[in-house]
Design a protein around this motif. Structure first.
Motif, PDB file in Angstrom:
ATOM      1  N   TRP A 135      47.677  33.440  50.075  1.00 30.25           N
ATOM      2  CA  TRP A 135      47.241  32.772  51.545  1.00 30.25           C
ATOM      3  C   TRP A 135      48.393  31.342  50.710  1.00 30.25           C
ATOM      4  CZ3 TRP A 135      46.231  34.119  55.497  1.00 30.25           C
ATOM      5  CH2 TRP A 135      45.124  35.642  55.690  1.00 30.25           C
TER       6      TRP A 135
ATOM      7  N   GLN B  77      40.536  45.671  52.347  1.00 28.50           N
ATOM      8  CA  GLN B  77      41.992  45.463  52.430  1.00 28.50           C
ATOM      9  C   GLN B  77      41.959  43.378  52.655  1.00 28.50           C
ATOM     10  OE1 GLN B  77      44.475  47.078  55.344  1.00 28.50           O
ATOM     11  NE2 GLN B  77      45.863  45.697  55.204  1.00 28.50           N
ATOM     12  N   ASN B  78      40.889  42.721  54.043  1.00 27.60           N
ATOM     13  CA  ASN B  78      40.332  41.498  53.548  1.00 27.60           C
ATOM     14  C   ASN B  78      39.239  40.670  52.704  1.00 27.60           C
ATOM     15  OD1 ASN B  78      40.460  39.093  54.202  1.00 27.60           O
ATOM     16  ND2 ASN B  78      40.568  39.432  57.093  1.00 27.60           N
TER      17      ASN B  78
ATOM     18  N   ARG C  45      47.799  40.498  49.862  1.00 27.49           N
ATOM     19  CA  ARG C  45      47.464  39.495  51.132  1.00 27.49           C
ATOM     20  C   ARG C  45      47.356  38.137  50.310  1.00 27.49           C
ATOM     21  NH1 ARG C  45      44.711  39.925  56.091  1.00 27.49           N
ATOM     22  NH2 ARG C  45      45.847  41.663  55.707  1.00 27.49           N
TER      23      ARG C  45
ATOM     24  N   GLU D 222      48.027  46.244  51.546  1.00 30.17           N
ATOM     25  CA  GLU D 222      49.426  44.817  51.132  1.00 30.17           C
ATOM     26  C   GLU D 222      48.701  44.208  50.016  1.00 30.17           C
ATOM     27  OE1 GLU D 222      51.231  43.815  54.865  1.00 30.17           O
ATOM     28  OE2 GLU D 222      48.868  42.275  55.199  1.00 30.17           O
TER      29      GLU D 222
ATOM     30  N   ASN E  54      51.420  36.635  54.177  1.00 29.55           N
ATOM     31  CA  ASN E  54      51.743  37.584  53.340  1.00 29.55           C
ATOM     32  C   ASN E  54      52.228  38.031  52.560  1.00 29.55           C
ATOM     33  OD1 ASN E  54      48.564  37.521  53.534  1.00 29.55           O
ATOM     34  ND2 ASN E  54      49.399  39.255  55.807  1.00 29.55           N
TER      35      ASN E  54
ATOM     36  N   ARG F 162      44.576  40.726  46.368  1.00 27.32           N
ATOM     37  CA  ARG F 162      43.844  40.817  47.289  1.00 27.32           C
ATOM     38  C   ARG F 162      43.300  38.891  47.689  1.00 27.32           C
ATOM     39  NH1 ARG F 162      40.506  45.256  47.596  1.00 27.32           N
ATOM     40  NH2 ARG F 162      41.423  45.012  45.631  1.00 27.32           N
TER      41      ARG F 162
END
Length: 622
Positions: free
Chosen positions: A615, A238-239, A613, A611, A620, A286
């Motif tokens: 930047w 996810q990250n 993501r 979700e 977000n 992401r």
């Protein structure tokens, strides 16, 4: 062994550097100090495999752990295979020249259906039984990559598959393997697979049984054990900003396909092109932070000697920080002769401006992918660009000094008519006319290359339900375009229709195709994606001997209610969404990008707790 191979074998093969190892930044660990040893296998030649970012990520990730060891092996070219068989030397890894059978884990990356026979060949060269059921000892054979989301044609040959992002999942697999090793360094395969089958994202095909209907379609896919999940969910990091990334990658001593530094700016794309498997199975979007990428770039420049930084992703121009990132990279490195490259461009003036900015150091050709010639067909595939977008972009490109433009299209798309096909040629001619007008003052000549591939329906996409045009029809369409795209300034390229047909067979096919693969390999098929080795007659015989009709898989439309070979593998986007998008395609209705607008209901965020993501604004977007 290394000395024997280098003295007795390598002088007799083409490109011996492919088999030397010892590259800059190579990792060589003490074999006895590693709890678990793994060979990463790329089923094509060195030059292609070493250009694959996933190899570098997993190589660095695993070797960063002191208790694990990873080495590499690539498919040997035919001359090397001949030498290995003649000298009775098993296929070996580049780092230690150890045989693949000595490792605890052998992991293949599955990037392309037409590399499947190379996998069987590599197992055979290693002396490892082809089928999982026949392997009592030896390495655990695993697979990952995009084709693992429909691995059924390969199911009997693999012990398990990793679905989705591997960063977390592969380390878990190695940790579990370590626990199962006894004092002799061996494991109980059934017990190990039993525990692995409970890990999210790991699919053990031997633990599932298929029931077929009289018409040859699948009736059901059911777990053969009570504890095994009925559907296997793909894993998602996810990250991405906090995920591992290799900043000290291997630097080859020979020229490879992509000889450059790679910065992965993001994963995923939500533009929603209905033919694109990557756009569906890598959701959500992401991104990495700009500062993270600048730091990674600094380390890459220090640790390699490359002269180009490639910003990689499915659609890099969509990265929310692309402008400040490229500007900063150029400010830092252009005086050192380091170029910045974007492998993919959108069809708009923004992309041309961006390309002009980043190619201050060296200017190469520009490539755009309108995919279809007519607006009607671009709406069918949900390619949210207009002819005005493309013509505006190429006008800006010619004015900025580009003379070579490549245009990518597909033929055989669902609902395609002769008018849609003719529109490809018309659009190319319009681009050529604009080039002649814009370059007249500069006394330049435009060169337009039109590259046309054949549509291949892929699983987990809205067009998975569509059959591919028969080979004869694809060839007729290629011939039509060939006749239309003649003349000074125009160049036409197309893909072999029979190769696209086989790709569709294995992309849409199931477990019954495994004997075909084995028959084809036994008859001599390998390197099928290479023109000089592709032999369709051998494949025809392989299908006949297995009593399989390939058109049943490639050309037949799939009913919405039909159980598809990959339905028990959950890539994230729901089947209900794919059906809805397929219906919208037939209505020529567009679906927007959920990055910039409301949720489109693909269901992945809710079901997988993930979700988008981004930047760009330090926020977000759900």
């Amino acid at each position: 062994m290394r000395q024997y191979i280098q003295e007795k074998i390598l002088p007799h093969v083409l490109k011996p550097t492919r088999y030397l190892g010892n590259e800059w930044n190579v990792v060589k660990k003490e074999w006895e100090e590693a709890k678990v040893t793994m060979a990463f296998a790329f089923p094509d030649v060195y030059e292609i495999g070493m250009s694959h970012l996933g190899l570098h990520i997993l190589y660095g990730l695993v070797n960063n752990r002191s208790e694990f060891l990873m080495e590499r092996v690539f498919a040997p070219w035919v001359d090397m295979e001949e030498q290995l068989r003649r000298h009775k030397i098993p296929l070996f890894t580049l780092e230690s020249y150890r045989a693949l059978g000595d490792f605890h884990v052998l992991g293949f990356t599955l990037q392309y259906e037409m590399s499947y026979t190379n996998i069987l060949n590599m197992l055979d060269l290693a002396g490892i039984p082809l089928k999982s059921a026949d392997r009592q000892e030896g390495p655990l054979v695993i697979g990952g990559g995009p084709c693992a989301l429909n691995p059924e044609p390969l199911a009997p040959f693999f012990d398990c598959f990793l679905l989705g992002d591997s960063e977390e999942m592969l380390l878990q697999l190695l940790e579990i393997t370590a626990r199962h090793l006894n004092e002799d360094g061996k494991f109980d395969r059934e017990a190990l697979l039993g525990e692995l089958s409970l890990v999210s994202g790991i699919y053990v095909p031997g633990f599932y049984q298929l029931r077929y209907k009289p018409d040859g379609t699948i009736g059901s896919v059911d777990p053969a054990k009570e504890e095994v999940p009925p559907r296997v969910q793909r894993r998602i990091v996810q990250n991405l900003d906090e995920a591992y990334f290799p900043t000290k990658p291997l630097v080859p001593y020979m020229e490879i396909v992509h000889d450059r530094m790679m910065l992965e700016v993001m994963r995923g794309c939500t533009r929603g092109c209905r033919f694109c498997q990557a756009g569906m199975v890598y959701r959500p979007v992401r991104e990495r932070k700009k500062d993270t990428l600048l730091k990674q770039a600094e380390e890459l420049v220090q640790n390699t000697g490359h002269e180009e930084i490639s910003l990689t992703s499915l659609s890099t121009a969509d990265y929310s920080c692309v402008q400040p990132l490229t500007k900063e990279l150029l400010n830092r490195y252009q005086d050192g002769g380091i170029n910045v490259a974007l492998p993919s461009l959108r069809v708009d003036a923004f992309s041309v401006d961006l390309a002009a900015e980043i190619q201050r150091v060296r200017k190469s050709g520009l490539t755009f992918a309108p995919e279809a010639g007519s607006q009607r067909m671009r709406n069918v595939i949900n390619k949210n660009v207009t002819e005005e977008d493309l013509l505006g972009a190429v006008t800006a490109a010619f004015r900025a000094g580009w003379t070579n433009i490549k245009l990518y299209f597909m033929l055989g798309l669902p609902g395609e008519t002769n008018d849609d096909l003719a529109a490809i040629a018309d659009l190319a001619k319009k681009v050529l006319d604009i080039g002649r007008q814009e370059l007249m003052a500069q006394r330049g000549r435009p060169n337009i290359t039109v590259s046309v591939s054949s549509f291949v329906p892929k699983g987990h996409t809205p067009f998975q339900f569509e059959g591919q045009n028969p080979v004869e029809e694809l060839r007729a369409k290629q011939q039509f375009l060939r006749g239309q795209l003649k003349g000074r300034g125009l160049k036409f390229k197309w893909h072999e229709a029979k190769l696209s047909f086989l790709e569709a067979v294995f992309a849409r096919g199931g477990r019954k195709l495994a004997p075909v693969l084995e028959n084809a390999w036994k008859s001599g098929c390998r390197f099928d994606s290479w023109d000089e080795h592709f032999d369709y007659a051998k494949w025809q015989t392989a299908f006949e001997n297995a009593a399989i009709d390939p058109e049943f898989y490639a050309n037949r439309p799939f009913d919405y209610q039909e159980v598809l070979p990959w339905d028990h593998l959950d890539a994230g986007v729901s089947k209900a969404y794919l059906i809805r998008e397929h219906k919208r395609a037939m209505e020529e209705a567009l679906t927007h990008d959920c990055r910039w607008d409301e949720c489109t209901g693909c269901s992945i965020c809710d079901r997988f707790q993930v979700e988008n993501r981004l930047w760009g604004d330090e926020i977000n977007v759900d």
